[in-house]
Design a protein around this motif. Structure first.
Motif, PDB file in Angstrom:
ATOM      1  N   GLN A  92      16.254   8.504  -6.804  1.00  0.00           N
ATOM      2  CA  GLN A  92      15.628   7.115  -6.547  1.00  0.00           C
ATOM      3  C   GLN A  92      15.045   6.538  -5.241  1.00  0.00           C
ATOM      4  OE1 GLN A  92      19.645   5.347  -7.460  1.00  0.00           O
ATOM      5  NE2 GLN A  92      20.050   6.211  -9.379  1.00  0.00           N
ATOM      6  N   VAL A  93      15.001   6.961  -4.150  1.00  0.00           N
ATOM      7  CA  VAL A  93      15.046   6.917  -3.877  1.00  0.00           C
ATOM      8  C   VAL A  93      13.100   7.919  -2.734  1.00  0.00           C
ATOM      9  CG1 VAL A  93      16.480   6.353  -2.141  1.00  0.00           C
ATOM     10  CG2 VAL A  93      16.334   7.840  -2.358  1.00  0.00           C
ATOM     11  N   ARG A  94      13.152   8.632  -3.432  1.00  0.00           N
ATOM     12  CA  ARG A  94      11.589   9.348  -3.048  1.00  0.00           C
ATOM     13  C   ARG A  94      10.525   8.816  -3.570  1.00  0.00           C
ATOM     14  NH1 ARG A  94       8.420  11.910  -0.260  1.00  0.00           N
ATOM     15  NH2 ARG A  94       7.317  13.829  -1.890  1.00  0.00           N
ATOM     16  N   PRO A  95      10.313   7.516  -4.703  1.00  0.00           N
ATOM     17  CA  PRO A  95       9.297   7.229  -4.696  1.00  0.00           C
ATOM     18  C   PRO A  95       8.290   6.415  -3.488  1.00  0.00           C
ATOM     19  CG  PRO A  95      10.038   6.988  -6.633  1.00  0.00           C
ATOM     20  CD  PRO A  95      11.332   7.366  -5.673  1.00  0.00           C
ATOM     21  N   ALA A  96      10.223   5.623  -2.544  1.00  0.00           N
ATOM     22  CA  ALA A  96       9.952   4.942  -1.391  1.00  0.00           C
ATOM     23  C   ALA A  96       9.316   4.925  -0.159  1.00  0.00           C
ATOM     24  CB  ALA A  96      10.631   3.976  -0.848  1.00  0.00           C
ATOM     25  N   VAL A  97       9.458   7.023  -0.458  1.00  0.00           N
ATOM     26  CA  VAL A  97       9.114   7.857   0.840  1.00  0.00           C
ATOM     27  C   VAL A  97       7.474   8.011   0.640  1.00  0.00           C
ATOM     28  CG1 VAL A  97       9.603  10.154   2.328  1.00  0.00           C
ATOM     29  CG2 VAL A  97      11.173   8.869   1.014  1.00  0.00           C
ATOM     30  N   VAL A  98       6.816   8.116   2.114  1.00  0.00           N
ATOM     31  CA  VAL A  98       5.530   8.098   1.864  1.00  0.00           C
ATOM     32  C   VAL A  98       5.145   9.103   3.489  1.00  0.00           C
ATOM     33  CG1 VAL A  98       4.768   6.084   1.300  1.00  0.00           C
ATOM     34  CG2 VAL A  98       4.589   6.516   3.273  1.00  0.00           C
ATOM     35  N   SER A  99       3.987   9.951   3.215  1.00  0.00           N
ATOM     36  CA  SER A  99       3.465  11.255   3.747  1.00  0.00           C
ATOM     37  C   SER A  99       2.245  10.458   4.590  1.00  0.00           C
ATOM     38  CB  SER A  99       3.435  12.586   2.904  1.00  0.00           C
ATOM     39  OG  SER A  99       2.651  13.469   3.958  1.00  0.00           O
ATOM     40  N   ILE A 100       2.586  10.140   5.558  1.00  0.00           N
ATOM     41  CA  ILE A 100       1.294   9.686   7.112  1.00  0.00           C
ATOM     42  C   ILE A 100       0.768  10.555   7.275  1.00  0.00           C
ATOM     43  CG2 ILE A 100       1.412   8.405   8.602  1.00  0.00           C
ATOM     44  CD1 ILE A 100       4.115   6.697   7.766  1.00  0.00           C
ATOM     45  N   ARG A 101      -0.657  10.713   7.663  1.00  0.00           N
ATOM     46  CA  ARG A 101      -1.691  11.725   8.460  1.00  0.00           C
ATOM     47  C   ARG A 101      -2.555  10.807   9.274  1.00  0.00           C
ATOM     48  NH1 ARG A 101      -6.974  13.889   8.572  1.00  0.00           N
ATOM     49  NH2 ARG A 101      -7.397  15.676   7.885  1.00  0.00           N
ATOM     50  N   ALA A 102      -1.932  11.544  10.211  1.00  0.00           N
ATOM     51  CA  ALA A 102      -2.582  10.186  11.538  1.00  0.00           C
ATOM     52  C   ALA A 102      -4.003  11.137  12.956  1.00  0.00           C
ATOM     53  CB  ALA A 102      -2.257   9.398  12.829  1.00  0.00           C
ATOM     54  N   VAL A 103      -4.849  11.059  13.002  1.00  0.00           N
ATOM     55  CA  VAL A 103      -6.404  12.373  13.664  1.00  0.00           C
ATOM     56  C   VAL A 103      -5.949  10.926  14.240  1.00  0.00           C
ATOM     57  CG1 VAL A 103      -8.126  12.612  14.130  1.00  0.00           C
ATOM     58  CG2 VAL A 103      -7.681  12.284  11.621  1.00  0.00           C
ATOM     59  N   VAL A 104      -5.711  12.044  15.836  1.00  0.00           N
ATOM     60  CA  VAL A 104      -5.456  10.861  17.298  1.00  0.00           C
ATOM     61  C   VAL A 104      -6.373  11.963  17.935  1.00  0.00           C
ATOM     62  CG1 VAL A 104      -3.632  11.011  18.810  1.00  0.00           C
ATOM     63  CG2 VAL A 104      -2.831  11.493  16.616  1.00  0.00           C
ATOM     64  N   SER A 105      -6.736  10.742  19.285  1.00  0.00           N
ATOM     65  CA  SER A 105      -7.558  11.355  20.076  1.00  0.00           C
ATOM     66  C   SER A 105      -6.382  10.551  21.712  1.00  0.00           C
ATOM     67  CB  SER A 105      -9.147  10.501  20.259  1.00  0.00           C
ATOM     68  OG  SER A 105      -9.394  10.039  19.586  1.00  0.00           O
ATOM     69  N   GLU A 106      -6.287  12.012  22.508  1.00  0.00           N
ATOM     70  CA  GLU A 106      -5.528  11.350  23.996  1.00  0.00           C
ATOM     71  C   GLU A 106      -6.280  12.444  24.255  1.00  0.00           C
ATOM     72  OE1 GLU A 106      -1.621  12.284  22.299  1.00  0.00           O
ATOM     73  OE2 GLU A 106      -1.766  14.209  22.097  1.00  0.00           O
ATOM     74  N   ILE A 107      -5.887  11.268  26.005  1.00  0.00           N
ATOM     75  CA  ILE A 107      -5.750  12.676  27.636  1.00  0.00           C
ATOM     76  C   ILE A 107      -4.594  13.041  27.602  1.00  0.00           C
ATOM     77  CG2 ILE A 107      -5.798  11.952  30.161  1.00  0.00           C
ATOM     78  CD1 ILE A 107      -7.374   9.439  28.913  1.00  0.00           C
ATOM     79  N   THR A 108      -4.196  14.378  27.552  1.00  0.00           N
ATOM     80  CA  THR A 108      -3.379  15.173  28.147  1.00  0.00           C
ATOM     81  C   THR A 108      -3.075  15.531  29.063  1.00  0.00           C
ATOM     82  OG1 THR A 108      -4.169  16.762  25.959  1.00  0.00           O
ATOM     83  CG2 THR A 108      -2.982  18.102  27.518  1.00  0.00           C
ATOM     84  N   THR A 109      -1.781  15.130  29.144  1.00  0.00           N
ATOM     85  CA  THR A 109      -1.092  14.883  31.074  1.00  0.00           C
ATOM     86  C   THR A 109      -0.079  15.800  30.819  1.00  0.00           C
ATOM     87  OG1 THR A 109       0.336  13.544  30.332  1.00  0.00           O
ATOM     88  CG2 THR A 109      -1.961  12.892  31.171  1.00  0.00           C
ATOM     89  N   GLY A 110       0.643  15.969  32.004  1.00  0.00           N
ATOM     90  CA  GLY A 110       1.214  17.373  32.094  1.00  0.00           C
ATOM     91  C   GLY A 110       1.821  17.551  33.320  1.00  0.00           C
ATOM     92  N   ASP A 111       3.197  18.253  33.294  1.00  0.00           N
ATOM     93  CA  ASP A 111       3.058  18.727  34.787  1.00  0.00           C
ATOM     94  C   ASP A 111       2.656  19.832  35.229  1.00  0.00           C
ATOM     95  OD1 ASP A 111       5.277  17.248  35.397  1.00  0.00           O
ATOM     96  OD2 ASP A 111       7.264  18.663  34.380  1.00  0.00           O
TER      97      ASP A 111
END
Length: 143
Positions: free
Chosen positions: A36-55
């Motif tokens: 019953q709930v499966r039709p409401a769930v979608v898969s999302i694919r996003a293409v991202v550009s980001e600045i990499t940071t970290g310790d």
């Protein structure tokens, strides 16, 4: 012996409840709920550009070992991230997903449970700051 009797009583109650639900025309169980709930769930694919940071990149010794100058930022473009969302307004094409999934997205597409794919736009975060949810609007209404 007492444990066995308790188990049989619980099994009898659950069995009777299941028979009542079937007699009333209600299907029980996880498979029917998921169908019953499966039709409401979608898969999302996003293409991202980001600045990499970290310790690691903040450490001058690591930057030196990797040959990265101190004043240079590392930009990742075209990184594909995937996740899921839920259709909350089928008529108007609104979908809710986690904010971090689409926060830096340059391109967002969704795939419905039937395999059809569409483009989507970020239309804002939910008003509650603690929710960490964002809204998408699919270009094609009536999902």
């Amino acid at each position: 012996m007492l444990k066995i009797v308790g188990f049989l009583i619980i099994a009898g109650i659950l069995g009777a409840t299941g028979q009542y639900a079937k007699a009333a025309g209600l299907e029980t169980g996880l498979p029917s709920m998921l169908a019953q709930v499966r039709p409401a769930v979608v898969s999302i694919r996003a293409v991202v550009s980001e600045i990499t940071t970290g310790d690691a990149l903040d450490d001058p010794n690591i930057r030196k070992a990797l040959g990265i100058p101190q004043d240079v930022l590392i930009v990742q473009s075209g990184v594909v991230v995937t996740g899921s969302g839920v259709i909350v307004d089928r008529e108007n094409g609104y979908i809710v997903t986690n904010s971090h999934l689409i926060a830096n997205a340059d391109d967002i597409s969704i795939t419905l449970a039937d395999g059809k794919g569409y483009q989507a736009d970020r239309v804002g975060a939910m008003r509650r700051p603690i929710s960490q949810l964002s809204r998408l609007k699919c270009q094609i209404c009536r999902l």
